[in-house]
Structure formats: structure tokens, C-alpha cells
Motif scaffolding. Structure first.
Motif, PDB file in Angstrom:
ATOM      1  N   ASP A 203       0.882  -1.197  -0.140  1.00  0.00           N
ATOM      2  CA  ASP A 203       0.154   0.059  -0.120  1.00  0.00           C
ATOM      3  C   ASP A 203       0.993   1.268   0.061  1.00  0.00           C
ATOM      4  OD1 ASP A 203      -2.494  -1.058   0.004  1.00  0.00           O
ATOM      5  OD2 ASP A 203      -2.863  -1.086   2.156  1.00  0.00           O
ATOM      6  N   ARG A 204       1.678   1.307   0.754  1.00  0.00           N
ATOM      7  CA  ARG A 204       2.721   2.402   1.105  1.00  0.00           C
ATOM      8  C   ARG A 204       3.515   2.802  -0.392  1.00  0.00           C
ATOM      9  NH1 ARG A 204       7.927   2.315   1.900  1.00  0.00           N
ATOM     10  NH2 ARG A 204       8.012   0.111   2.773  1.00  0.00           N
ATOM     11  N   ILE A 205       3.999   1.567  -0.934  1.00  0.00           N
ATOM     12  CA  ILE A 205       4.875   1.585  -2.153  1.00  0.00           C
ATOM     13  C   ILE A 205       3.861   2.159  -3.239  1.00  0.00           C
ATOM     14  CG2 ILE A 205       6.000   0.274  -4.020  1.00  0.00           C
ATOM     15  CD1 ILE A 205       7.143  -1.546  -1.765  1.00  0.00           C
ATOM     16  N   TRP A 206       2.716   1.815  -3.335  1.00  0.00           N
ATOM     17  CA  TRP A 206       1.596   2.204  -4.348  1.00  0.00           C
ATOM     18  C   TRP A 206       1.275   3.606  -4.285  1.00  0.00           C
ATOM     19  CZ3 TRP A 206       2.887  -2.109  -6.301  1.00  0.00           C
ATOM     20  CH2 TRP A 206       2.337  -2.644  -7.490  1.00  0.00           C
ATOM     21  N   SER A 207       1.169   4.040  -3.036  1.00  0.00           N
ATOM     22  CA  SER A 207       0.764   5.360  -2.682  1.00  0.00           C
ATOM     23  C   SER A 207       2.052   6.324  -3.015  1.00  0.00           C
ATOM     24  CB  SER A 207       0.436   5.662  -1.079  1.00  0.00           C
ATOM     25  OG  SER A 207       0.345   6.808  -0.947  1.00  0.00           O
ATOM     26  N   GLU A 208       3.209   5.958  -2.481  1.00  0.00           N
ATOM     27  CA  GLU A 208       4.450   6.883  -2.687  1.00  0.00           C
ATOM     28  C   GLU A 208       4.791   6.918  -4.443  1.00  0.00           C
ATOM     29  OE1 GLU A 208       6.908   5.775   1.230  1.00  0.00           O
ATOM     30  OE2 GLU A 208       7.293   4.902  -0.593  1.00  0.00           O
ATOM     31  N   ASN A 209       4.265   6.209  -5.147  1.00  0.00           N
ATOM     32  CA  ASN A 209       4.482   6.093  -6.558  1.00  0.00           C
ATOM     33  C   ASN A 209       3.466   6.446  -7.351  1.00  0.00           C
ATOM     34  OD1 ASN A 209       7.682   5.284  -6.940  1.00  0.00           O
ATOM     35  ND2 ASN A 209       6.714   3.808  -5.232  1.00  0.00           N
ATOM     36  N   LYS A 210       2.321   6.788  -6.560  1.00  0.00           N
ATOM     37  CA  LYS A 210       0.882   7.100  -7.243  1.00  0.00           C
ATOM     38  C   LYS A 210       0.543   6.066  -8.247  1.00  0.00           C
ATOM     39  CE  LYS A 210       1.606  11.957  -6.517  1.00  0.00           C
ATOM     40  NZ  LYS A 210       2.928  11.994  -5.716  1.00  0.00           N
ATOM     41  N   LEU A 211       0.520   4.817  -7.803  1.00  0.00           N
ATOM     42  CA  LEU A 211       0.031   3.637  -8.730  1.00  0.00           C
ATOM     43  C   LEU A 211      -1.360   3.388  -8.741  1.00  0.00           C
ATOM     44  CD1 LEU A 211       3.235   1.421  -8.307  1.00  0.00           C
ATOM     45  CD2 LEU A 211       3.031   2.872 -10.082  1.00  0.00           C
ATOM     46  N   GLU A 212      -2.137   3.916  -7.690  1.00  0.00           N
ATOM     47  CA  GLU A 212      -3.443   3.256  -7.508  1.00  0.00           C
ATOM     48  C   GLU A 212      -4.357   3.389  -8.732  1.00  0.00           C
ATOM     49  OE1 GLU A 212      -1.846   5.648  -5.808  1.00  0.00           O
ATOM     50  OE2 GLU A 212      -1.857   5.363  -3.678  1.00  0.00           O
ATOM     51  N   SER A 213      -4.232   4.347  -9.691  1.00  0.00           N
ATOM     52  CA  SER A 213      -5.043   4.397 -10.638  1.00  0.00           C
ATOM     53  C   SER A 213      -4.586   4.073 -12.051  1.00  0.00           C
ATOM     54  CB  SER A 213      -5.778   6.053 -10.817  1.00  0.00           C
ATOM     55  OG  SER A 213      -4.538   6.743 -10.779  1.00  0.00           O
ATOM     56  N   GLN A 214      -3.443   3.413 -11.803  1.00  0.00           N
ATOM     57  CA  GLN A 214      -2.474   3.231 -12.927  1.00  0.00           C
ATOM     58  C   GLN A 214      -2.524   1.821 -13.528  1.00  0.00           C
ATOM     59  OE1 GLN A 214      -0.739   5.500 -14.706  1.00  0.00           O
ATOM     60  NE2 GLN A 214      -1.232   7.131 -13.082  1.00  0.00           N
ATOM     61  N   LYS A 215      -2.504   1.646 -14.819  1.00  0.00           N
ATOM     62  CA  LYS A 215      -2.197   0.039 -14.979  1.00  0.00           C
ATOM     63  C   LYS A 215      -0.653  -0.303 -15.121  1.00  0.00           C
ATOM     64  CE  LYS A 215      -5.470  -1.348 -18.660  1.00  0.00           C
ATOM     65  NZ  LYS A 215      -5.826  -1.696 -20.066  1.00  0.00           N
ATOM     66  N   VAL A 216      -0.402  -1.125 -13.896  1.00  0.00           N
ATOM     67  CA  VAL A 216       0.982  -1.388 -13.856  1.00  0.00           C
ATOM     68  C   VAL A 216       1.463  -2.475 -14.099  1.00  0.00           C
ATOM     69  CG1 VAL A 216       2.745  -1.872 -11.694  1.00  0.00           C
ATOM     70  CG2 VAL A 216       0.660  -0.010 -11.451  1.00  0.00           C
ATOM     71  N   ILE A 217       2.559  -2.816 -14.710  1.00  0.00           N
ATOM     72  CA  ILE A 217       3.160  -3.892 -15.752  1.00  0.00           C
ATOM     73  C   ILE A 217       4.272  -4.428 -14.490  1.00  0.00           C
ATOM     74  CG2 ILE A 217       4.355  -4.964 -17.525  1.00  0.00           C
ATOM     75  CD1 ILE A 217       2.635  -2.974 -19.237  1.00  0.00           C
ATOM     76  N   ALA A 218       4.340  -5.674 -14.104  1.00  0.00           N
ATOM     77  CA  ALA A 218       5.662  -5.842 -13.324  1.00  0.00           C
ATOM     78  C   ALA A 218       6.702  -6.972 -14.498  1.00  0.00           C
ATOM     79  CB  ALA A 218       4.993  -6.957 -12.374  1.00  0.00           C
ATOM     80  N   ILE A 219       7.805  -6.586 -14.204  1.00  0.00           N
ATOM     81  CA  ILE A 219       8.956  -7.367 -14.962  1.00  0.00           C
ATOM     82  C   ILE A 219       9.642  -8.285 -14.206  1.00  0.00           C
ATOM     83  CG2 ILE A 219      10.583  -7.032 -16.565  1.00  0.00           C
ATOM     84  CD1 ILE A 219       9.049  -4.832 -18.008  1.00  0.00           C
ATOM     85  N   ALA A 220       9.708  -9.190 -14.482  1.00  0.00           N
ATOM     86  CA  ALA A 220      10.765 -10.104 -13.596  1.00  0.00           C
ATOM     87  C   ALA A 220      11.830 -10.799 -14.480  1.00  0.00           C
ATOM     88  CB  ALA A 220      10.045 -11.504 -13.045  1.00  0.00           C
ATOM     89  N   PRO A 221      13.079 -10.200 -14.669  1.00  0.00           N
ATOM     90  CA  PRO A 221      14.093 -10.601 -15.674  1.00  0.00           C
ATOM     91  C   PRO A 221      15.061 -11.528 -15.062  1.00  0.00           C
ATOM     92  CG  PRO A 221      14.927  -8.396 -14.305  1.00  0.00           C
ATOM     93  CD  PRO A 221      13.358  -8.833 -13.916  1.00  0.00           C
ATOM     94  N   GLY A 222      14.837 -12.046 -14.054  1.00  0.00           N
ATOM     95  CA  GLY A 222      15.713 -13.041 -13.302  1.00  0.00           C
ATOM     96  C   GLY A 222      15.570 -14.550 -13.601  1.00  0.00           C
ATOM     97  N   SER A 223      16.462 -15.212 -13.349  1.00  0.00           N
ATOM     98  CA  SER A 223      16.182 -16.747 -13.362  1.00  0.00           C
ATOM     99  C   SER A 223      17.638 -17.360 -12.701  1.00  0.00           C
ATOM    100  CB  SER A 223      15.973 -17.277 -14.584  1.00  0.00           C
ATOM    101  OG  SER A 223      16.061 -18.908 -14.628  1.00  0.00           O
ATOM    102  N   LYS A 224      17.450 -18.398 -12.049  1.00  0.00           N
ATOM    103  CA  LYS A 224      18.658 -19.114 -11.385  1.00  0.00           C
ATOM    104  C   LYS A 224      19.638 -19.575 -12.556  1.00  0.00           C
ATOM    105  CE  LYS A 224      19.775 -23.333  -8.882  1.00  0.00           C
ATOM    106  NZ  LYS A 224      20.896 -22.581  -7.877  1.00  0.00           N
ATOM    107  N   TRP A 225      18.958 -19.985 -13.844  1.00  0.00           N
ATOM    108  CA  TRP A 225      19.860 -20.538 -14.935  1.00  0.00           C
ATOM    109  C   TRP A 225      20.060 -19.412 -16.128  1.00  0.00           C
ATOM    110  CZ3 TRP A 225      21.348 -24.968 -13.407  1.00  0.00           C
ATOM    111  CH2 TRP A 225      20.563 -25.703 -12.474  1.00  0.00           C
ATOM    112  N   PHE A 226      20.989 -19.273 -16.414  1.00  0.00           N
ATOM    113  CA  PHE A 226      21.304 -18.417 -17.579  1.00  0.00           C
ATOM    114  C   PHE A 226      20.688 -18.504 -19.076  1.00  0.00           C
ATOM    115  CE2 PHE A 226      23.652 -17.199 -21.396  1.00  0.00           C
ATOM    116  CZ  PHE A 226      23.737 -15.771 -21.370  1.00  0.00           C
ATOM    117  N   THR A 227      20.558 -19.614 -19.404  1.00  0.00           N
ATOM    118  CA  THR A 227      19.619 -19.992 -20.695  1.00  0.00           C
ATOM    119  C   THR A 227      18.042 -19.679 -20.647  1.00  0.00           C
ATOM    120  OG1 THR A 227      19.792 -22.443 -20.226  1.00  0.00           O
ATOM    121  CG2 THR A 227      21.656 -21.386 -21.614  1.00  0.00           C
ATOM    122  N   LYS A 228      17.808 -19.381 -19.253  1.00  0.00           N
ATOM    123  CA  LYS A 228      16.304 -19.317 -19.078  1.00  0.00           C
ATOM    124  C   LYS A 228      15.989 -17.673 -19.165  1.00  0.00           C
ATOM    125  CE  LYS A 228      13.995 -21.999 -16.366  1.00  0.00           C
ATOM    126  NZ  LYS A 228      13.447 -23.065 -15.244  1.00  0.00           N
TER     127      LYS A 228
END
Length: 337
Positions: A163-188
Motif C-alpha cells: 500500500d505504501r509503495i503504491w501510494s508513494e509512486n501514485k500507482l493506485e489508478s495506473q495500469k501497472v506492469i511487473a517485469i521479472a528479468p531473473g532466473s537461476k539459470w542463464f539460458t532461461k
């Protein structure tokens, strides 16, 4: 009825076992369920109302070596479990099951140390991992995903943090996209420069981006700019779950965010598969999901978990999935929603 589940695999595997808890409660409503897992696995299972107790199996700490395994087994034996379900196929888990001396010890027929079980079930490679796990409690014909969802339970603390992160960054009324670039394995890992191109395209079209990942992902050179909130290494797993609950879409490699996001009906999942394939059974359980992959590439799949380098040296399974294609797919999904 006292039931023990033993599962000490990766985070995604632990997440995909949560439908089993609901299934057990259907059959044994009064059952007390104990779950033995890794310390990090324990963090994602917290607050689950179907669990009576979570026991951390710290293979690199308190329970290291044979002595540690025996000590944990002795503790479990005192609990007098009626039934032990061993979802992990490694020898340590099979031995731990045997050390409980439970009269019913069920595990996969392909597990190392399968002879230590009193009952073995078929490890059907053609099924999704959730379906494999549910088979521990008997076959369910025409399994509807919505009846046995992945379930995660962020608590009050996690909700207040996000809630705090969303409020500080004014995300409440936004279409937010999450990006997860990691993996344990390089080829993934889809190339970082590709992720950065997609981020540029999304930001230029006024989308807000949240980058998620653990401390290991801090070393990835992701482009942080205006409208990009970088939360790598700053959140717990249940906080990540709360983030994904609030996002319109998550773009991710074949890694645990696929399975965490599957807990939420309103979150779309766009997963990029390179060396791995859906047929391994670890594709998103959510119906609001799509997998992008290079079709008809003769060297796919090359390994069930990926690897540290492309065996062929060309890495076409990832390089041929271009940023423009991914960006267009994201827009298509969001427009449908």
C-alpha cells in the motif's frame, strides 16, 4: 488425521503444491497438515489457513549432513504422522519420509530411494505439475483449474508495505506492469537488452513498470528510469505476491513469478520460454496466461532446468523472440482485458 508433506524444491514448485492442501482438506476436513520445506519455501507458505505447522529444513544450516537429517527425522517421528506425502524426488526427502516411520509413506515411482515408500504413484510427465501433485490424493477426472487454484496469503504486514509503495509512486489508478528479468539459470533468461527495449517502449506509452526480483537480480543491468520502480532485493516473497495481485500483467522468464502470479485471476501472465517447454509441466496454471517460445526449433528443449550456456552456441531459443513481438503481445493482452 495427521499428515506430513515433504517438499524442499524451488520456490515455484512449492507454490504449485498449494492446490494439494485444499484437496487434502476436502478429503480430511479435520486433518492437521504439517509442511517440511526450505527456509525460503516456508516464507511463501506463511498464513496459509490449511496448514497447521511449517517446519524449515535447513540443509545448509541446522540440518546439514547426515546428522542433521537424522535429527529432523527423529523430531518428525515423535509426531506420529498417519500419512506422509513426499513431493520431492531427491534421496534426502525419501530418507526423511522413511525416518518418520509413518505407516503410509507415498512418493513418486521415479524418486531416488522410492523403495523407502509404502506406496508409489506414477510420475506422469505429460501432466502439469499441479495435476501430478494432486494425484497423491487420488485421480481427479476432468480436472478444472478453477476448482484447485494456486493460493497464496499475503498478510496485513505485506499488504501495508505494498500500500505504501503504491501510494508513494501514485500507482493506485495506473495500469501497472511487473517485469521479472531473473532466473537461476542463464539460458532461461531473456536477454537484458531485450527487456530494456520493452521497458523503453512501455514507458514511452505512459505505462508504470515495477521490476521485481531477489538480491541476485540486483546485478542485472536493467534500465531504471522515470515511471520504473525498482523493487529488486527490497521485498519478501509474499510482498511480491501482493505486488503481482495488483498488476495488470507480469512479463517473466520461466521462473517462480509465473507460479506466484497464477494465484490471481486478474493478473495476466506473459512467460518467455527458451530452453524449456510447456510439456515439462511447469507452464502457468492460470488461465490468464500465454507462453512465448520459438516453435519448431530442433534443439528445444535442451534441459529441464536450463543451463549456464547454450549447448549449440547460437541461443536462438531466446534471441529470436524479439522485443517488438513481446511489446505487441503485451498490448494485445491489455487491450483484451
Amino acid at each position: 488425521m495427521k499428515i506430513l508433506i515433504i517438499h524442499t524444491a524451488f520456490i515455484g514448485d512449492i507454490v504449485l503444491s498449494t492446490p494439494l492442501l485444499k484437496r487434502i482438506k476436502e478429503i480430511y476436513p479435520e486433518a492437521k497438515i504439517t509442511y517440511v520445506t526450505t527456509p525460503i519455501g516456508a516464507t511463501i507458505l506463511r498464513n496459509n489457513p490449511n496448514l497447521t505447522e511449517i517446519i524449515e529444513y535447513d540443509k545448509r544450516g541446522n540440518h546439514s549432513g547426515i546428522k542433521g537429517l537424522i535429527n529432523l527425522g527423529r523430531r518428525l517421528r515423535y509426531e506420529n504422522f498417519n500419512l506422509v506425502l513426499t513431493l520431492h524426488r531427491y534421496l534426502r526427502s525419501s530418507v526423511l519420509s522413511w525416518l518418520t516411520r509413518s505407516p503410509q509413506r507415498i512418493g513418486y515411482d521415479t524418486a531416488s530411494g522410492a523403495f523407502l515408500f509404502t506406496k508409489k504413484i506414477n510420475y506422469d510427465k505429460n501432466k502439469h505439475e499441479v495435476e501430478k501433485i494432486l494425484s497423491f490424493m487420488g485421480e481427479i477426472p476432468k480436472l478444472p483449474r478453477k476448482d484447485y487454484p494456486v493460493e497464496l496469503f499475503p498478510g496485513k504486514k505485506e499488504v501495508e508495505t505494498i500500500d505504501r509503495i503504491w501510494s508513494e509512486n501514485k500507482l493506485e489508478s495506473q495500469k501497472v506492469i511487473a517485469i521479472a528479468p531473473g532466473s537461476k539459470w542463464f539460458t532461461k533468461k531473456w536477454p537484458l537488452e531485450y527487456f530494456n527495449e520493452v521497458i523503453d517502449l512501455l514507458v514511452n506509452n505512459d505505462y508504470k513498470i515495477v521490476i521485481i526480483g531477489g538480491k541476485d537480480e540486483l546485478f542485472l543491468n536493467i534500465k531504471v528510469q522515470k515511471n520504473v520502480i525498482d523493487l529488486r532485493g527490497k521485498t519478501t516473497l509474499l510482498e511480491v505476491a501482493e505486488i503481482l495481485k495488483r498488476t495488470a500483467l507480469v512479463l517473466t522468464n520461466d521462473s517462480s513469478p509465473i507460479h506466484i502470479a497464477s494465484a490471481y485471476k486478474t493478473t495476466n501472465i506473459l512467460a518467455i520460454f527458451g530452453p524449456t517447454v510447456k510439456e515439462f509441466g511447469f507452464f502457468p496454471w492460470s488461465e490468464n496466461s500465454e507462453v512465448l517460445q520459438v516453435e519448431n526449433l530442433s534443439c528445444r528443449p535442451c534441459a529441464i532446468h536450463g543451463g549456464n550456456k547454450c549447448p549449440k552456441g547460437h541461443f536462438k531459443c531466446m534471441l529470436d523472440i524479439k522485443p517488438e513481438l513481446v511489446y505487441k503481445k503485451i498490448l494485445q493482452i491489455l487491450e483484451r482485458k
